[in-house]
Write a protein that holds these residues in place. Structure first.
Motif, PDB file in Angstrom:
ATOM      1  N   ILE A   1       0.815  -1.222   0.000  1.00 53.60           N
ATOM      2  CA  ILE A   1       0.000   0.000   0.000  1.00 53.60           C
ATOM      3  C   ILE A   1       0.847   1.271   0.000  1.00 53.60           C
ATOM      4  CG2 ILE A   1      -2.090  -1.039   0.951  1.00 53.60           C
ATOM      5  CD1 ILE A   1      -1.319   0.278   3.665  1.00 53.60           C
ATOM      6  N   LYS A   2       2.119   1.144  -0.317  1.00 52.22           N
ATOM      7  CA  LYS A   2       2.971   2.340  -0.434  1.00 52.22           C
ATOM      8  C   LYS A   2       2.304   3.329  -1.396  1.00 52.22           C
ATOM      9  CE  LYS A   2       7.615   3.788  -1.866  1.00 52.22           C
ATOM     10  NZ  LYS A   2       7.184   5.040  -2.406  1.00 52.22           N
ATOM     11  N   ASP A   3       2.094   4.539  -0.912  1.00 50.24           N
ATOM     12  CA  ASP A   3       1.506   5.645  -1.674  1.00 50.24           C
ATOM     13  C   ASP A   3       0.026   5.474  -2.017  1.00 50.24           C
ATOM     14  OD1 ASP A   3       3.940   7.019  -1.586  1.00 50.24           O
ATOM     15  OD2 ASP A   3       4.631   6.078  -3.442  1.00 50.24           O
ATOM     16  N   TYR A   4      -0.597   4.364  -1.633  1.00 51.51           N
ATOM     17  CA  TYR A   4      -2.043   4.240  -1.799  1.00 51.51           C
ATOM     18  C   TYR A   4      -2.707   5.194  -0.810  1.00 51.51           C
ATOM     19  CZ  TYR A   4      -2.256   0.213  -4.970  1.00 51.51           C
ATOM     20  OH  TYR A   4      -2.196  -0.610  -6.055  1.00 51.51           O
ATOM     21  N   LEU A   5      -3.906   5.645  -1.117  1.00 50.11           N
ATOM     22  CA  LEU A   5      -4.570   6.663  -0.309  1.00 50.11           C
ATOM     23  C   LEU A   5      -5.843   6.132   0.318  1.00 50.11           C
ATOM     24  CD1 LEU A   5      -3.657   8.690  -3.189  1.00 50.11           C
ATOM     25  CD2 LEU A   5      -3.375   9.857  -1.018  1.00 50.11           C
ATOM     26  N   SER A   6      -6.053   6.526   1.562  1.00 53.17           N
ATOM     27  CA  SER A   6      -7.260   6.152   2.288  1.00 53.17           C
ATOM     28  C   SER A   6      -8.020   7.420   2.652  1.00 53.17           C
ATOM     29  CB  SER A   6      -6.902   5.364   3.541  1.00 53.17           C
ATOM     30  OG  SER A   6      -8.054   4.799   4.111  1.00 53.17           O
ATOM     31  N   PHE A   7      -9.325   7.366   2.501  1.00 49.73           N
ATOM     32  CA  PHE A   7     -10.199   8.504   2.771  1.00 49.73           C
ATOM     33  C   PHE A   7     -11.034   8.233   4.017  1.00 49.73           C
ATOM     34  CE2 PHE A   7      -9.247   9.043  -1.623  1.00 49.73           C
ATOM     35  CZ  PHE A   7      -9.574  10.332  -2.006  1.00 49.73           C
ATOM     36  N   TYR A   8     -11.085   9.198   4.924  1.00 48.02           N
ATOM     37  CA  TYR A   8     -12.129   9.146   5.944  1.00 48.02           C
ATOM     38  C   TYR A   8     -13.463   9.224   5.209  1.00 48.02           C
ATOM     39  CZ  TYR A   8      -8.919   9.964   9.843  1.00 48.02           C
ATOM     40  OH  TYR A   8      -7.934   9.851  10.789  1.00 48.02           O
ATOM     41  N   ALA A   9     -14.505   8.654   5.785  1.00 44.56           N
ATOM     42  CA  ALA A   9     -15.820   8.639   5.133  1.00 44.56           C
ATOM     43  C   ALA A   9     -16.558   9.950   5.394  1.00 44.56           C
ATOM     44  CB  ALA A   9     -16.633   7.439   5.609  1.00 44.56           C
ATOM     45  N   GLY A  10     -16.005  11.038   4.962  1.00 41.92           N
ATOM     46  CA  GLY A  10     -16.611  12.358   5.080  1.00 41.92           C
ATOM     47  C   GLY A  10     -15.529  13.422   5.088  1.00 41.92           C
ATOM     48  N   PRO A  11     -15.830  14.593   4.591  1.00 47.93           N
ATOM     49  CA  PRO A  11     -17.132  15.201   4.333  1.00 47.93           C
ATOM     50  C   PRO A  11     -17.749  14.789   2.994  1.00 47.93           C
ATOM     51  CG  PRO A  11     -15.424  16.764   3.774  1.00 47.93           C
ATOM     52  CD  PRO A  11     -14.732  15.534   4.324  1.00 47.93           C
ATOM     53  N   TRP A  12     -17.065  14.026   2.203  1.00 47.13           N
ATOM     54  CA  TRP A  12     -17.577  13.512   0.919  1.00 47.13           C
ATOM     55  C   TRP A  12     -18.369  12.241   1.159  1.00 47.13           C
ATOM     56  CZ3 TRP A  12     -12.395  15.251   1.170  1.00 47.13           C
ATOM     57  CH2 TRP A  12     -11.582  14.441   1.960  1.00 47.13           C
ATOM     58  N   ASP A  13     -18.946  11.709   0.109  1.00 46.89           N
ATOM     59  CA  ASP A  13     -19.675  10.442   0.189  1.00 46.89           C
ATOM     60  C   ASP A  13     -18.788   9.329  -0.344  1.00 46.89           C
ATOM     61  OD1 ASP A  13     -22.029  11.625   1.170  1.00 46.89           O
ATOM     62  OD2 ASP A  13     -22.706  12.103  -0.859  1.00 46.89           O
ATOM     63  N   CYS A  14     -18.705   8.234   0.396  1.00 46.00           N
ATOM     64  CA  CYS A  14     -17.909   7.075   0.001  1.00 46.00           C
ATOM     65  C   CYS A  14     -18.844   5.905  -0.241  1.00 46.00           C
ATOM     66  CB  CYS A  14     -16.910   6.722   1.106  1.00 46.00           C
ATOM     67  SG  CYS A  14     -15.751   8.055   1.468  1.00 46.00           S
ATOM     68  N   TYR A  15     -18.529   5.124  -1.262  1.00 42.38           N
ATOM     69  CA  TYR A  15     -19.380   4.008  -1.669  1.00 42.38           C
ATOM     70  C   TYR A  15     -18.555   2.733  -1.829  1.00 42.38           C
ATOM     71  CZ  TYR A  15     -22.709   7.668  -2.897  1.00 42.38           C
ATOM     72  OH  TYR A  15     -23.571   8.747  -2.852  1.00 42.38           O
ATOM     73  N   VAL A  16     -19.136   1.616  -1.405  1.00 37.44           N
ATOM     74  CA  VAL A  16     -18.584   0.291  -1.652  1.00 37.44           C
ATOM     75  C   VAL A  16     -19.629  -0.469  -2.450  1.00 37.44           C
ATOM     76  CG1 VAL A  16     -17.805  -1.872  -0.632  1.00 37.44           C
ATOM     77  CG2 VAL A  16     -17.211   0.294   0.482  1.00 37.44           C
TER      78      VAL A  16
END
Length: 171
Positions: A122-137
């Motif tokens: 996961i080097k340089d891969y990015l993780s987003f907190y689930a907000g303030p945007w909308d995240c979908y799986v």
């Protein structure tokens, strides 16, 4: 599509498991895609909902490195990222050259530039907190993991309590 089997975070391993996931992950701001992939990793850790790591090539909006960092005992030192989001975008082009009012969202995206050996993929891969945007799986709008420290994404398949809410410190 058949329903997904339940995921109980109390059965997730410690130390955490890193593995590829074919799930379709999307991040949207006012219905405009800012990230989109089926080539991510997820980290499964005891008492946490999955945390997703998206490849840099899946990020459609420009990011700026923050001075903020944190440390994970499993993955190492995290680098944080800021993003400038137009308040009323009409297309992804509005992110590249924002006009009018914008929101600078700080420290809600992170990555590992030098992860520990077990998390090297996961080097340089990015993780987003689930907000303030909308995240979908797979098309399902996720809920954020309780609290404001952990970045897991809670979907309808998660069963049981997860770490981060009141009374879970020290789990």
């Amino acid at each position: 599509m058949p329903p997904k089997p339940p995921l109980n975070p109390f059965t997730f391993p410690r130390p955490p498991l890193l593995e590829r996931t074919p799930r379709h992950l999307q991040v949207k701001w006012h219905d405009i895609l800012i990230a989109d992939t089926t080539s991510a990793y997820w980290v499964l850790e005891t008492t946490h909902p999955p945390t997703y790591y998206l490849p840099p090539s899946s990020i459609l909006a420009p990011l700026a490195k923050s001075s903020h960092s944190s440390f994970c005992e499993w993955k190492g030192r995290a680098t944080y990222w800021d993003i400038v989001l137009p308040k009323a975008p009409t297309s992804i082009e509005d992110f590249k050259e924002p006009k009018g009012e914008v929101a600078r969202v700080k420290n809600r995206i992170w990555s590992y530039e030098r992860p520990t050996e077990g998390f090297a993929p996961i080097k340089d891969y990015l993780s987003f907190y689930a907000g303030p945007w909308d995240c979908y799986v797979d098309g399902e709008l996720v809920k954020p993991q309780p609290g404001d420290f952990y970045g897991g994404w809670v979907t309808s398949e998660i069963v049981g309590q997860v770490k981060g809410g009141p009374g879970t410190w020290g789990w």
